[in-house]
Design a protein around this motif. Structure first.
Motif, PDB file in Angstrom:
ATOM      1  N   MET A 362      52.231  -8.853  16.735  1.00 21.78           N
ATOM      2  CA  MET A 362      52.095 -10.106  17.480  1.00 21.78           C
ATOM      3  C   MET A 362      52.463 -11.304  16.610  1.00 21.78           C
ATOM      4  O   MET A 362      53.060 -12.273  17.090  1.00 21.78           O
ATOM      5  CB  MET A 362      50.672 -10.246  18.015  1.00 21.78           C
ATOM      6  N   VAL A 363      52.115 -11.251  15.324  1.00 21.68           N
ATOM      7  CA  VAL A 363      52.480 -12.338  14.413  1.00 21.68           C
ATOM      8  C   VAL A 363      54.001 -12.442  14.312  1.00 21.68           C
ATOM      9  O   VAL A 363      54.576 -13.541  14.383  1.00 21.68           O
ATOM     10  CB  VAL A 363      51.864 -12.104  13.019  1.00 21.68           C
ATOM     11  N   SER A 364      54.673 -11.305  14.161  1.00 19.91           N
ATOM     12  CA  SER A 364      56.133 -11.307  14.061  1.00 19.91           C
ATOM     13  C   SER A 364      56.774 -11.858  15.334  1.00 19.91           C
ATOM     14  O   SER A 364      57.727 -12.648  15.274  1.00 19.91           O
ATOM     15  CB  SER A 364      56.626  -9.882  13.782  1.00 19.91           C
ATOM     16  N   GLU A 365      56.257 -11.460  16.491  1.00 19.89           N
ATOM     17  CA  GLU A 365      56.789 -11.972  17.756  1.00 19.89           C
ATOM     18  C   GLU A 365      56.573 -13.470  17.880  1.00 19.89           C
ATOM     19  O   GLU A 365      57.454 -14.209  18.342  1.00 19.89           O
ATOM     20  CB  GLU A 365      56.129 -11.237  18.922  1.00 19.89           C
ATOM     21  N   CYS A 366      55.394 -13.951  17.467  1.00 23.76           N
ATOM     22  CA  CYS A 366      55.097 -15.377  17.552  1.00 23.76           C
ATOM     23  C   CYS A 366      56.006 -16.189  16.636  1.00 23.76           C
ATOM     24  O   CYS A 366      56.569 -17.211  17.044  1.00 23.76           O
ATOM     25  CB  CYS A 366      53.624 -15.612  17.200  1.00 23.76           C
ATOM     26  N   LEU A 367      56.173 -15.753  15.387  1.00 21.13           N
ATOM     27  CA  LEU A 367      57.007 -16.490  14.440  1.00 21.13           C
ATOM     28  C   LEU A 367      58.473 -16.464  14.851  1.00 21.13           C
ATOM     29  O   LEU A 367      59.189 -17.471  14.698  1.00 21.13           O
ATOM     30  CB  LEU A 367      56.840 -15.898  13.035  1.00 21.13           C
ATOM     31  N   PHE A 368      58.945 -15.337  15.384  1.00 19.14           N
ATOM     32  CA  PHE A 368      60.335 -15.273  15.850  1.00 19.14           C
ATOM     33  C   PHE A 368      60.554 -16.224  17.023  1.00 19.14           C
ATOM     34  O   PHE A 368      61.618 -16.838  17.145  1.00 19.14           O
ATOM     35  CB  PHE A 368      60.687 -13.844  16.253  1.00 19.14           C
ATOM     36  N   SER A 369      59.532 -16.359  17.876  1.00 17.43           N
ATOM     37  CA  SER A 369      59.636 -17.313  18.991  1.00 17.43           C
ATOM     38  C   SER A 369      59.670 -18.744  18.464  1.00 17.43           C
ATOM     39  O   SER A 369      60.399 -19.595  18.992  1.00 17.43           O
ATOM     40  CB  SER A 369      58.454 -17.136  19.948  1.00 17.43           C
ATOM     41  N   LEU A 370      58.893 -19.023  17.421  1.00 16.98           N
ATOM     42  CA  LEU A 370      58.893 -20.367  16.854  1.00 16.98           C
ATOM     43  C   LEU A 370      60.249 -20.712  16.247  1.00 16.98           C
ATOM     44  O   LEU A 370      60.695 -21.865  16.318  1.00 16.98           O
ATOM     45  CB  LEU A 370      57.800 -20.486  15.784  1.00 16.98           C
ATOM     46  N   ILE A 371      60.922 -19.730  15.637  1.00 17.56           N
ATOM     47  CA  ILE A 371      62.247 -19.989  15.065  1.00 17.56           C
ATOM     48  C   ILE A 371      63.216 -20.446  16.154  1.00 17.56           C
ATOM     49  O   ILE A 371      64.061 -21.316  15.931  1.00 17.56           O
ATOM     50  CB  ILE A 371      62.786 -18.726  14.367  1.00 17.56           C
ATOM     51  N   ASN A 372      63.079 -19.880  17.349  1.00 19.43           N
ATOM     52  CA  ASN A 372      63.964 -20.223  18.465  1.00 19.43           C
ATOM     53  C   ASN A 372      63.430 -21.384  19.302  1.00 19.43           C
ATOM     54  O   ASN A 372      63.953 -21.657  20.385  1.00 19.43           O
ATOM     55  CB  ASN A 372      64.171 -18.997  19.360  1.00 19.43           C
ATOM     56  N   GLY A 373      62.375 -22.057  18.805  1.00 18.23           N
ATOM     57  CA  GLY A 373      61.843 -23.229  19.508  1.00 18.23           C
ATOM     58  C   GLY A 373      60.979 -22.913  20.700  1.00 18.23           C
ATOM     59  O   GLY A 373      60.825 -23.750  21.600  1.00 18.23           O
ATOM     60  N   ASP A 374      60.403 -21.720  20.745  1.00 12.52           N
ATOM     61  CA  ASP A 374      59.592 -21.295  21.888  1.00 12.52           C
ATOM     62  C   ASP A 374      58.112 -21.502  21.604  1.00 12.52           C
ATOM     63  O   ASP A 374      57.630 -21.210  20.504  1.00 12.52           O
ATOM     64  CB  ASP A 374      59.824 -19.804  22.168  1.00 12.52           C
ATOM     65  N   ASP A 375      57.360 -21.962  22.599  1.00 16.38           N
ATOM     66  CA  ASP A 375      55.886 -22.022  22.560  1.00 16.38           C
ATOM     67  C   ASP A 375      55.352 -22.744  21.326  1.00 16.38           C
ATOM     68  O   ASP A 375      54.329 -22.369  20.763  1.00 16.38           O
ATOM     69  CB  ASP A 375      55.284 -20.609  22.602  1.00 16.38           C
ATOM     70  N   MET A 376      56.004 -23.787  20.899  1.00 16.19           N
ATOM     71  CA  MET A 376      55.515 -24.501  19.719  1.00 16.19           C
ATOM     72  C   MET A 376      54.187 -25.199  19.995  1.00 16.19           C
ATOM     73  O   MET A 376      53.208 -25.037  19.257  1.00 16.19           O
ATOM     74  CB  MET A 376      56.562 -25.518  19.256  1.00 16.19           C
ATOM     75  N   PHE A 377      54.150 -25.983  21.073  1.00 17.81           N
ATOM     76  CA  PHE A 377      52.923 -26.728  21.373  1.00 17.81           C
ATOM     77  C   PHE A 377      51.765 -25.794  21.685  1.00 17.81           C
ATOM     78  O   PHE A 377      50.625 -26.031  21.261  1.00 17.81           O
ATOM     79  CB  PHE A 377      53.166 -27.680  22.550  1.00 17.81           C
ATOM     80  N   VAL A 378      52.054 -24.690  22.417  1.00 13.89           N
ATOM     81  CA  VAL A 378      50.998 -23.740  22.767  1.00 13.89           C
ATOM     82  C   VAL A 378      50.431 -23.090  21.513  1.00 13.89           C
ATOM     83  O   VAL A 378      49.218 -22.892  21.388  1.00 13.89           O
ATOM     84  CB  VAL A 378      51.550 -22.674  23.737  1.00 13.89           C
ATOM     85  N   THR A 379      51.296 -22.762  20.552  1.00 16.26           N
ATOM     86  CA  THR A 379      50.830 -22.143  19.315  1.00 16.26           C
ATOM     87  C   THR A 379      49.918 -23.081  18.537  1.00 16.26           C
ATOM     88  O   THR A 379      48.890 -22.660  17.990  1.00 16.26           O
ATOM     89  CB  THR A 379      52.024 -21.737  18.441  1.00 16.26           C
ATOM     90  N   PHE A 380      50.263 -24.354  18.501  1.00 16.11           N
ATOM     91  CA  PHE A 380      49.393 -25.327  17.830  1.00 16.11           C
ATOM     92  C   PHE A 380      48.100 -25.541  18.613  1.00 16.11           C
ATOM     93  O   PHE A 380      47.011 -25.625  18.027  1.00 16.11           O
ATOM     94  CB  PHE A 380      50.126 -26.665  17.679  1.00 16.11           C
ATOM     95  N   ALA A 381      48.202 -25.628  19.941  1.00 22.38           N
ATOM     96  CA  ALA A 381      47.042 -25.982  20.759  1.00 22.38           C
ATOM     97  C   ALA A 381      46.005 -24.870  20.825  1.00 22.38           C
ATOM     98  O   ALA A 381      44.805 -25.133  20.945  1.00 22.38           O
ATOM     99  CB  ALA A 381      47.491 -26.356  22.172  1.00 22.38           C
ATOM    100  N   GLU A 382      46.436 -23.603  20.766  1.00 25.08           N
ATOM    101  CA  GLU A 382      45.502 -22.491  20.909  1.00 25.08           C
ATOM    102  C   GLU A 382      44.756 -22.165  19.619  1.00 25.08           C
ATOM    103  O   GLU A 382      43.922 -21.265  19.605  1.00 25.08           O
ATOM    104  CB  GLU A 382      46.249 -21.241  21.382  1.00 25.08           C
ATOM    105  N   MET A 383      45.025 -22.885  18.567  1.00 27.62           N
ATOM    106  CA  MET A 383      44.325 -22.648  17.305  1.00 27.62           C
ATOM    107  C   MET A 383      42.886 -23.129  17.414  1.00 27.62           C
ATOM    108  O   MET A 383      42.624 -24.300  17.721  1.00 27.62           O
ATOM    109  CB  MET A 383      45.045 -23.374  16.159  1.00 27.62           C
ATOM    110  N   GLN A 384      41.933 -22.222  17.199  1.00 27.42           N
ATOM    111  CA  GLN A 384      40.521 -22.571  17.261  1.00 27.42           C
ATOM    112  C   GLN A 384      40.147 -23.456  16.080  1.00 27.42           C
ATOM    113  O   GLN A 384      40.624 -23.276  14.964  1.00 27.42           O
ATOM    114  CB  GLN A 384      39.657 -21.307  17.257  1.00 27.42           C
ATOM    115  N   GLN A 385      39.245 -24.434  16.341  1.00 23.20           N
ATOM    116  CA  GLN A 385      38.822 -25.375  15.316  1.00 23.20           C
ATOM    117  C   GLN A 385      37.394 -25.111  14.862  1.00 23.20           C
ATOM    118  O   GLN A 385      36.645 -26.029  14.533  1.00 23.20           O
ATOM    119  CB  GLN A 385      38.970 -26.807  15.834  1.00 23.20           C
TER     120      GLN A 385
END
Length: 469
Positions: A362-385
């Motif tokens: 899942m980490v590899s899929e997420c980072l590969f999506s970020l390289i292509n500009g996918d789900d950037m805001f969602v990845t930042f927003a879903e981070m628990q604080q």
């Protein structure tokens, strides 16, 4: 149809055996009290016993082996052999050895079921203080008759359904999931009234096998002759000029398109043979057959590019890809080291706090999506604080990864291909560098029709070689 039939039956089983199940609620379907766990467990058993009276689909029980201890339905619980947990005193005493306790349940015979059923499974007591999981496993038979539409003999399925109540986390939340495994086999004495003839389809499959076999023989023959000529030229060059032939010149004798065709032909023949076996109900490996035929189809379409090389403008693009490929592979190997470092770092640090970093894949899929500009805001927003330190680390982690790979790595990647394209373009406009092989060939000024290339000995005619005239 095979995949669709299994998926639709899996959905039907979830609605049938899981109480209050809602589509799409697989991750959130759970219970939180002992009473609800007993309720869901007994509900699944009761629905299994009532299958002949309630289900719309036509299912049959798979009885346990005669003379054995295996029942049609197995209700099992796994727990630690010894477990005592006292949160009040912060003490515990656990023996990690796992014990499995099972109870067999068999449907009544004959069918339909009588109103009063054997309720012995109601006395199945769970040891919640040391419980790991509860499983309900049984098998059902069904027939996929929708294949008749495509003039095929229906398949017989045996579904192995496993309902798991997962309590290994001991967090107060018992997750429930249903897994379905399908085994396909030939039905006994199939009889379809008015079934059409499949002789034309079988004839077409045989023609495909023959054509691909002939293509394989011809391409393999060309590859072998090319390797023999390469070996002969290398020996001649070493003996005549006392020099070794470089790798690029040796590869000139090996036609990559023929290798592609050989692989495609082998996959097509194997896939077609499996397809014939599946249609005749001798095989049931649908996944393997689809992979073989799908890959061979991909290679065939890639092979069409060969005919574009006869046009100069298209050939520039293809030559660019061939020249840039070695540099791109070396570049990707270097980048992969940094990428794997980010993958392991994100998995270790952010895994407990972010749903996209729970596993390495899942980490590899997420980072590969970020390289292509996918789900950037969602990845930042879903981070628990929950932890400010981890949240701050995640910001640094994501910003550095995005900046490094988008602004540097991708730019260098594009520059490699662009540089190769410019090099090939200048070579086409000017004088191309002459290799040892082409320089040697250029020394010969005789035309192919001059007769100087013929050997004194006459060669025999065969199917795979030309006859001398």
């Amino acid at each position: 149809m095979v995949v669709t039939f299994k998926e639709e039956n899996t959905i039907a089983f979830k609605h049938l055996f899981l109480k209050d199940y809602v589509d799409g609620a697989d991750d959130s379907y759970a219970v939180y009290t002992q009473r609800d766990l007993y309720d869901r467990m007994f509900y699944a058993v009761e629905k299994y016993l009532a299958i002949p009276n309630e289900t719309i689909g036509r299912y049959a029980y798979v009885r346990g082996e005669s003379g054995g201890n295996q029942s049609s339905l197995m209700l099992c619980q796994q727990y630690y052999r010894k477990g005592r947990i006292d949160p009040a005193n912060d003490t515990f005493n656990i023996d990690p050895k796992i014990v499995t306790d099972c109870l067999g349940v068999d449907p009544e015979d004959p069918q339909p079921l009588p109103p009063e059923l054997d309720r012995s499974y109601k006395n199945f007591t769970l040891k919640f203080h040391k419980l790991i999981n509860v499983t309900i496993q049984f098998k059902l038979k069904a027939i996929n008759i929708q294949t008749i539409i495509n003039n095929e003999i229906p398949d017989c399925y045996t579904f192995t359904i496993t309902i798991t109540f997962d309590n290994k986390a001991h967090s107060g939340r018992v997750k429930i999931r249903l897994d379905n495994r399908a085994d396909i086999k030939e039905c006994k004495d199939p009889s379809v009234f008015g079934r059409g003839d499949n002789s034309f389809r079988l004839f077409f499959d045989v023609v495909v096998i023959l054509v691909c076999s002939l293509s394989f023989i011809l391409c393999a023959r060309s590859i072998i002759r090319g390797l023999m000529l390469q070996h002969e030229f290398s020996r001649f060059f070493q003996r005549r000029y006392n020099q070794n032939v470089c790798l690029s010149d040796r590869m000139e004798f090996l036609n990559g398109w023929y290798i592609l065709l050989v692989i495609s032909d082998v996959l097509t023949v194997l896939g077609t043979i499996m397809k014939i076996g599946i249609e005749s109900k001798n095989f049931a490996s649908y996944d393997v057959c689809s992979i073989l035929l799908g890959t061979s189809t991909l290679l065939v379409w890639v092979g069409v590019i060969r005919y574009l090389t006869f046009f100069q403008k298209y050939n520039i693009l293809i030559v660019t890809l061939r020249v840039a490929l070695p540099n791109v592979i070396r570049f990707c190997c270097c980048v992969a080291v940094i990428y794997l470092g980010y993958c392991f770092c994100g998995w270790i640090v952010l895994g407990p706090y972010h749903v996209k970093f729970r596993s390495l894949s899942m980490v590899s899929e997420c980072l590969f999506s970020l390289i292509n500009g996918d789900d950037m805001f969602v990845t930042f927003a879903e981070m628990q604080q929950n932890s400010y330190l981890v949240w701050l680390f995640s910001q640094i982690y994501l910003y550095t990864f995005i900046s490094l790979f988008i602004y540097m790595v991708l730019s260098l990647f594009i520059a490699l291909i662009t540089g190769s394209y410019e090099t090939i373009k200048h070579q086409c406009e000017g004088e191309a560098p002459v290799s040892q092989l082409h320089a040697y060939i250029a020394q010969c000024k005789d035309s192919p029709k001059s007769g100087k290339y013929r050997r004194d000995s006459t060669s025999s005619c065969s199917v795979f070689c030309c006859c001398e005239r």
